[in-house]
Design a protein around this motif. Structure first.
Motif, PDB file in Angstrom:
ATOM      1  N   ARG A 196      32.114  71.763  10.682  1.00 42.51           N
ATOM      2  CA  ARG A 196      33.086  72.806  11.128  1.00 42.51           C
ATOM      3  C   ARG A 196      32.929  73.741  12.209  1.00 42.51           C
ATOM      4  NH1 ARG A 196      32.370  75.492   6.802  1.00 42.51           N
ATOM      5  NH2 ARG A 196      30.703  77.213   7.558  1.00 42.51           N
ATOM      6  N   ARG A 201      42.360  74.909   7.519  1.00 37.20           N
ATOM      7  CA  ARG A 201      42.196  76.053   8.622  1.00 37.20           C
ATOM      8  C   ARG A 201      43.746  76.634   8.883  1.00 37.20           C
ATOM      9  NH1 ARG A 201      38.315  78.992   8.601  1.00 37.20           N
ATOM     10  NH2 ARG A 201      38.521  79.557  10.748  1.00 37.20           N
ATOM     11  N   ASP A 220      41.710  84.137  13.988  1.00 35.97           N
ATOM     12  CA  ASP A 220      40.493  83.668  13.473  1.00 35.97           C
ATOM     13  C   ASP A 220      39.232  84.194  13.931  1.00 35.97           C
ATOM     14  OD1 ASP A 220      41.932  81.462  12.132  1.00 35.97           O
ATOM     15  OD2 ASP A 220      41.546  80.113  13.724  1.00 35.97           O
ATOM     16  N   GLU A 236      35.810  73.443  15.430  1.00 36.56           N
ATOM     17  CA  GLU A 236      36.221  74.514  16.061  1.00 36.56           C
ATOM     18  C   GLU A 236      36.034  74.347  17.567  1.00 36.56           C
ATOM     19  OE1 GLU A 236      37.840  76.877  14.681  1.00 36.56           O
ATOM     20  OE2 GLU A 236      37.524  76.705  12.603  1.00 36.56           O
TER      21      GLU A 236
END
Length: 530
Positions: A357, A397, A59, A361
């Motif tokens: 988002r 994701r 990522d 995260e």
């Protein structure tokens, strides 16, 4: 590839040294730096799976989530390919052993890897270009320099013999010296001799059969805790009960039932006396030995009701924030009825999808831990509802293993509650996640169980969702005629209950399957309706 593993006892300064060096050498790594805390000695006993660390690196390197392979070996190969030819510094902090770090080594000459651990990582198995460094305690001179930073040269010179004894009693451990220095600085009217006497009394209370260096660390943590006022001591104890590797200011405020400004003030105080670390801006964490002490103190001092109330508040914080984030990301998803927040709970304020988002995260590891803690502590409604709110994030994701893990907790909680509807709701996403992981037989089994339950309950929306999940599974296997049958059943059910979003999705799926079967004109008609 150059690999250096720094090992030594807790409190010796391994992480500090690695990060200090990394900051000084930023320009040597123009392609970036990667950091992961492997939690090898986490008090919860859950070291980070190398697969999760790999996924985080992919990522961070900007690889599209939808293209990341499922297999760990394939992920490792992709990671090495992406790192090839780049000058990247990779910090593997708090590693348990060699097995945990091997999948994370890029194996090219342009990258450098720093590993920290309490154990010797390589020993006789040093890779080419690799070495172990046993980090020892500070010398007398270095201890004086650190104490001078906190107390000033005048105070050190005036009590140089006592400062020498502080170095001796601390065994030259930087963490111990920093805590003592911070405490002595805060109590400028107290002589260093009096502080040394206090520490000596505290050290004698610990079992001398323990590891000597660890005993010194425990004693100085205990002494620093005893110097907190009652309010700060309570905060310190309750923060030890928080699930996950770190905590934000808003979550801490909810855990404690105070305002954000009050939470920030006490967190800053704990950082100042080295009982916590602000390892990222606005995110605070304990060192492992300090967290163990905080948990121990909480069980010794706080009542069960106090601990459960704190956990209840912080679970409310995560549930309501995650639900708000999910509504921003998937506004057409069927709503979930959740109880109002308790008094003192402050959900994070998210204005848009980008902020949602970013929150997901940042809180990823904490949220996974929170679901598990909720299930273990008997907060079963929080467990399944929080798992439900995370489905969209994990699906989009590609965090499918976390999706399975959290939904399995939700499934167990549903069964403990005797709630068959929630049980079906958990079985379906497990089935989808298993499909995405390539476990088609397990996927089919879970989806069939979900479908049976929804049919028994007369839940036509849940039944329709599950038929659509079957369509995805069968499409992946090239079984388009069977997939078409399921998606047609889903379409009928969505239409029967007036579920417009579901109807649109099902129409599109019918069109897709018809196209795969060669019925292109019919496929176009369905897709146009969608």
């Amino acid at each position: 590839m150059s690999v250096v593993a720094i090992y030594g006892t807790g409190g010796i300064g391994k992480t500090w040294l690695a990060l200090h060096w990394a900051h000084r050498c930023l320009e040597e790594f123009p392609d970036g730096q990667l950091y992961v805390n492997l939690r090898g000695f986490d008090p919860a006993g859950t070291p980070l799976d190398p697969a999760e660390a790999l996924r985080g690196f992919l990522d961070a390197l900007g690889y599209p989530p939808g293209w990341i392979p499922v297999d760990q070996k394939a992920q490792a190969a992709l990671y090495r390919k992406l790192a090839s030819g780049r000058k990247i510094l990779i910090i593997l902090d708090n590693a348990r052993d060699l097995a945990q770090v091997l999948p994370l080594l890029p194996r090219n000459k342009t990258c450098r890897v720093l590993i920290t651990s309490r154990n010797q990582v390589f020993g006789t198995n040093e890779p080419e270009g690799g070495c172990d460094i046993n980090l020892g305690p500070f010398s007398n001179q270095d201890s004086f320099r650190l104490l001078t930073k906190y107390l000033g040269s005048g105070r050190i010179d005036a009590e140089s013999c006592v400062a020498q004894k502080i170095h001796s009693d601390s065994r030259g451990l930087p963490l111990v010296l920093a805590i003592v220095g911070a405490q002595a600085s805060a109590h400028g009217g107290t002589s260093l001799a009096a502080i040394v006497d206090e520490l000596a009394k505290k050290t004698s209370q610990f079992d001398s059969s323990d590891d000597d260096l660890e005993r010194v660390v425990q004693s100085v943590i205990s002494w620093a805790y005893d110097n907190l006022d009652d309010s700060s001591a309570r905060v310190f104890r309750l923060l030890g009960m928080h699930p996950g590797p770190d905590i934000s200011i808003a979550a801490a405020a909810s855990l404690l039932g105070v305002s954000r400004s009050q939470a920030q003030a006490v967190l800053s105080e704990l950082v100042d006396v080295h009982l916590m670390t602000e390892h990222f801006v606005g995110r605070f964490t304990f060192r492992d030995l300090v967290k163990l002490y905080a948990v121990d103190r909480s069980f010794a001092v706080d009542t069960e009701d106090e601990r459960r109330s704190a956990l209840h508040r912080v679970l409310d914080h995560y549930l309501h924030t995650a639900y708000a984030a999910d509504r921003l990301r998937g506004p057409t998803r069927d709503p979930l009825g959740i109880a109002a927040v308790q008094r003192g709970v402050l959900p994070a304020e998210l204005a848009n999808i980008r902020e949602a988002r970013q929150w997901w995260e940042a809180e990823h590891e904490v949220l996974v831990a929170a679901v598990a803690r909720a299930g273990n502590a008997g907060f079963h409604s929080h467990a399944w509802q929080l798992a439900w709110t995370l489905s969209t994030f994990f699906d989009r994701r590609g965090h499918w293993r976390d999706w399975v893990a959290t939904q399995e907790v939700a499934l167990d909680s549903a069964r403990r509650l005797g709630n068959r509807s929630v049980e079906a709701r958990a079985l379906r996403p497990i089935g989808r996640a298993k499909m995405l992981l390539g476990s088609y037989e397990e996927s089919y089994m879970h989806l069939q169980q979900a479908l049976d339950l929804f049919q028994q309950l007369g839940d036509r929306v849940g039944e329709a969702h599950t038929h659509h999940a079957f369509t995805e599974l069968l499409d992946r296997q090239g079984r388009f005629a069977e997939a078409l049958s399921h998606t047609q059943q889903a379409l009928e059910l969505y239409r029967a209950v007036g579920h417009r979003a579901g109807e649109a999705i099902a129409l599109n799926s019918v069109g897709w399957d018809l196209a795969q079967l060669g019925h292109h004109d019919d496929a176009l008609a369905y897709c146009q309706q969608a």
